[in-house]
Enzyme design. Structure first.
Site, short mmCIF file in Angstrom:
data_model
loop_
_atom_site.label_atom_id
_atom_site.label_comp_id
_atom_site.label_asym_id
_atom_site.label_seq_id
_atom_site.Cartn_x
_atom_site.Cartn_y
_atom_site.Cartn_z
CE1 TYR A 38 -8.33 3.61 83.08
CE2 TYR A 38 -6.87 3.85 81.20
CZ TYR A 38 -7.08 3.44 82.50
OH TYR A 38 -6.06 2.88 83.22
CG HIS A 96 -9.00 -2.47 84.61
ND1 HIS A 96 -9.48 -1.41 83.88
CD2 HIS A 96 -8.13 -1.93 85.49
CE1 HIS A 96 -8.91 -0.29 84.29
NE2 HIS A 96 -8.10 -0.59 85.28
#
Length: 256
Positions: A38, A96
């Site tokens: 991000y 992730h």
């Protein structure tokens, strides 16, 4: 780590203003979710630092992207994340995706070592399939702390919830508002009209009604932050949940 996450946390993908994070904490959020990919761990850290909320009361979670999952990369990358977040310990560190450099035989032991060193509180996984979950359960020293997966009225995987219930870990639902599309779903809209609320509130209530699910919708304004937090208090009856369950679930927002 206590796996009893609050029903609604803050998903921060796309948030680039620390004030949004500080506001979330001020109105009652106690679970902040970010990720290396991000690019905003420092933003989340600044918001946390600006808040008057006791650090010990907040679960701070981040995720290692697929390029940082080799055994030798896990530790240094996690420590960089901790520095960016401004925390001594990352409460929850995720894989992730089980892709790229991910190898359960080397990635997961490296994450276990971070727990032993006190850099990480607990290890979570994200976007795993059942086979991936089973292998992680075999390799990790401690049980899987959390599985994070896409879950909203247009896409969810009941078998993943069944696995979580069987093995006693929570599921964190990302994108619970289907990227803003829940208002297009007739079943959701009809339930919202019946309760005099919004489709977004219904989507969150539907997700959090599915034990053991916590949702992490993204919001940046105080109005939306408060509305999402309050949505967990909306009680849907079994027929309403069943109507939303029956929606065609083929709209995965983040496929491989």
């Amino acid at each position: 780590m206590d796996p009893n996450l609050p029903p609604v946390g803050l998903g921060t993908m796309g948030i680039d203003d620390p004030d949004a994070v500080a506001t979330a904490l001020a109105v009652g959020y106690r679970h902040l979710d970010t990720a290396r990919i991000y690019g905003n761990e420092a933003v989340v850290g600044e918001g946390l630092e600006a808040s008057d909320v006791d650090r010990a009361d907040v679960t701070v979670a981040t995720k290692l992207w697929i390029d940082a999952l080799a055994g030798d990369d896990v530790g240094p990358t996690a420590r960089e994340s901790a520095d960016l977040l401004g925390v001594d310990r990352i409460d929850l560190l995720y894989v992730h995706r089980p892709r790229g450099a991910y190898d359960p035989e080397t990635t997961l032991p490296a994450m276990d070592r971070l727990v032993d060193a006190g850099v990480v509180g607990a290890v979570g996984v994200s976007n795993f399939e059942i086979d991936d979950l089973e292998r992680a359960r075999e390799v990790l020293d401690a049980p899987i702390a959390v599985h994070q997966t896409e879950l909203h009225p247009l896409y969810h995987r009941p078998e993943l919830l069944d696995h979580a219930r069987e093995h006693g870990y929570p599921v964190v639902a990302y994108s619970p508002l289907a990227g803003g599309r829940v208002g297009e779903v007739d079943a959701v809209r009809e339930v919202a009209e019946r309760h005099g609320t919004t489709p977004e509130a219904v989507a969150i209530a539907w997700a959090t009604a599915k034990e053991p699910v916590a949702a992490i919708p993204k919001a940046s304004t105080e109005r939306h932050l408060r509305a999402n937090l309050a949505a967990a208090d909306l009680e849907l009856d079994p027929s309403e949940i069943a109507a939303i369950d029956a929606v065609d679930r083929e709209e995965e927002l983040y496929p491989e």
